[in-house]
Design a protein around this motif. Structure first.
Motif, PDB file in Angstrom:
ATOM      1  N   MET A 167      76.922  81.291 -52.558  1.00 46.82           N
ATOM      2  CA  MET A 167      77.234  82.557 -52.226  1.00 46.82           C
ATOM      3  C   MET A 167      76.331  83.214 -53.911  1.00 46.82           C
ATOM      4  O   MET A 167      77.302  83.241 -54.814  1.00 46.82           O
ATOM      5  N   LYS A 168      75.240  83.710 -53.814  1.00 43.56           N
ATOM      6  CA  LYS A 168      74.840  83.870 -55.292  1.00 43.56           C
ATOM      7  C   LYS A 168      75.122  85.238 -55.365  1.00 43.56           C
ATOM      8  O   LYS A 168      74.614  85.943 -56.181  1.00 43.56           O
ATOM      9  N   HIS A 169      76.024  85.737 -54.236  1.00 42.28           N
ATOM     10  CA  HIS A 169      76.024  87.456 -54.310  1.00 42.28           C
ATOM     11  C   HIS A 169      78.079  86.957 -54.748  1.00 42.28           C
ATOM     12  O   HIS A 169      77.689  89.152 -55.538  1.00 42.28           O
ATOM     13  N   PHE A 170      77.857  85.799 -55.099  1.00 44.85           N
ATOM     14  CA  PHE A 170      79.581  86.498 -55.401  1.00 44.85           C
ATOM     15  C   PHE A 170      79.636  85.950 -57.149  1.00 44.85           C
ATOM     16  O   PHE A 170      79.198  84.924 -57.899  1.00 44.85           O
ATOM     17  N   ARG A 171      80.606  87.360 -57.967  1.00 42.72           N
ATOM     18  CA  ARG A 171      80.766  86.492 -58.826  1.00 42.72           C
ATOM     19  C   ARG A 171      82.156  86.373 -59.498  1.00 42.72           C
ATOM     20  O   ARG A 171      82.818  88.044 -58.865  1.00 42.72           O
ATOM     21  N   SER A 202      82.239  79.910 -66.922  1.00 39.67           N
ATOM     22  CA  SER A 202      83.013  79.101 -66.356  1.00 39.67           C
ATOM     23  C   SER A 202      83.065  78.167 -67.500  1.00 39.67           C
ATOM     24  O   SER A 202      81.849  77.728 -67.866  1.00 39.67           O
ATOM     25  N   THR A 203      84.481  76.931 -67.470  1.00 45.54           N
ATOM     26  CA  THR A 203      84.251  76.209 -68.072  1.00 45.54           C
ATOM     27  C   THR A 203      84.002  74.378 -66.695  1.00 45.54           C
ATOM     28  O   THR A 203      84.043  73.542 -67.865  1.00 45.54           O
ATOM     29  N   LEU A 204      83.374  74.825 -66.196  1.00 46.31           N
ATOM     30  CA  LEU A 204      82.756  73.911 -64.812  1.00 46.31           C
ATOM     31  C   LEU A 204      81.825  73.471 -65.707  1.00 46.31           C
ATOM     32  O   LEU A 204      81.151  73.093 -66.176  1.00 46.31           O
ATOM     33  N   THR A 205      82.353  72.029 -66.068  1.00 48.64           N
ATOM     34  CA  THR A 205      80.871  70.399 -65.651  1.00 48.64           C
ATOM     35  C   THR A 205      81.145  68.994 -65.152  1.00 48.64           C
ATOM     36  O   THR A 205      82.436  69.035 -63.951  1.00 48.64           O
ATOM     37  N   LEU A 206      80.375  68.693 -65.298  1.00 51.09           N
ATOM     38  CA  LEU A 206      79.779  67.646 -64.327  1.00 51.09           C
ATOM     39  C   LEU A 206      78.994  66.934 -64.984  1.00 51.09           C
ATOM     40  O   LEU A 206      77.971  66.633 -65.455  1.00 51.09           O
ATOM     41  N   ALA A 245      79.016  81.547 -59.654  1.00 47.81           N
ATOM     42  CA  ALA A 245      79.310  81.342 -58.606  1.00 47.81           C
ATOM     43  C   ALA A 245      80.712  80.199 -58.842  1.00 47.81           C
ATOM     44  O   ALA A 245      82.200  80.862 -57.855  1.00 47.81           O
ATOM     45  N   CYS A 246      81.612  80.128 -59.789  1.00 46.75           N
ATOM     46  CA  CYS A 246      83.086  79.137 -59.854  1.00 46.75           C
ATOM     47  C   CYS A 246      83.902  80.271 -60.526  1.00 46.75           C
ATOM     48  O   CYS A 246      83.719  81.275 -60.986  1.00 46.75           O
ATOM     49  N   MET A 247      84.805  79.973 -59.342  1.00 47.70           N
ATOM     50  CA  MET A 247      86.143  80.605 -59.690  1.00 47.70           C
ATOM     51  C   MET A 247      87.238  79.938 -60.045  1.00 47.70           C
ATOM     52  O   MET A 247      87.878  80.413 -60.440  1.00 47.70           O
ATOM     53  N   GLU A 248      86.573  78.300 -60.926  1.00 50.76           N
ATOM     54  CA  GLU A 248      87.752  77.372 -61.182  1.00 50.76           C
ATOM     55  C   GLU A 248      89.038  77.182 -60.359  1.00 50.76           C
ATOM     56  O   GLU A 248      89.958  76.867 -61.090  1.00 50.76           O
TER      57      GLU A 248
END
Length: 72
Positions: free
Chosen positions: A1-5, A11-15, A49-52
C-alpha cells in the motif's frame, strides 16, 4: 500500500535475513504489504507502511521479524 502511511521513518520493524526460512507467513498476514518474497527470503519493501501491528512477529516461526509496537 504505497499510499498508506502510519508515520513515516519511525517504524521499529526489523527483519533478520539470516534467520528467514522463506515460509511466506509475513507476506500473508501483513495488512499493508510491507513484505515481499525474493530469492526464497522475505524482504521489507515498504517500511513506512508498517503500522507495527505485530502480525508478522506473531506468525514468524523462526523469530526473524521483530517490532516494538507503540514506539514508532
Amino acid at each position: 500500500m504505497k499510499h498508506f502511511r502510519h508515520l513515516e521513518k519511525v517504524s521499529t520493524l526489523t527483519l533478520d535475513q539470516e534467520k528467514c526460512i522463506g515460509c511466506t507467513l509475513c507476506t500473508q498476514v501483513c495488512p499493508h504489504s510491507v513484505f515481499e518474497m525474493s530469492q526464497h527470503k522475505a524482504w521489507i519493501v515498504d517500511l513506512d507502511a508498517c503500522m507495527e501491528c505485530g502480525a508478522c512477529v506473531q506468525n514468524c516461526p523462526v523469530q526473524a521479524v521483530s517490532v516494538n509496537p507503540g514506539v514508532g
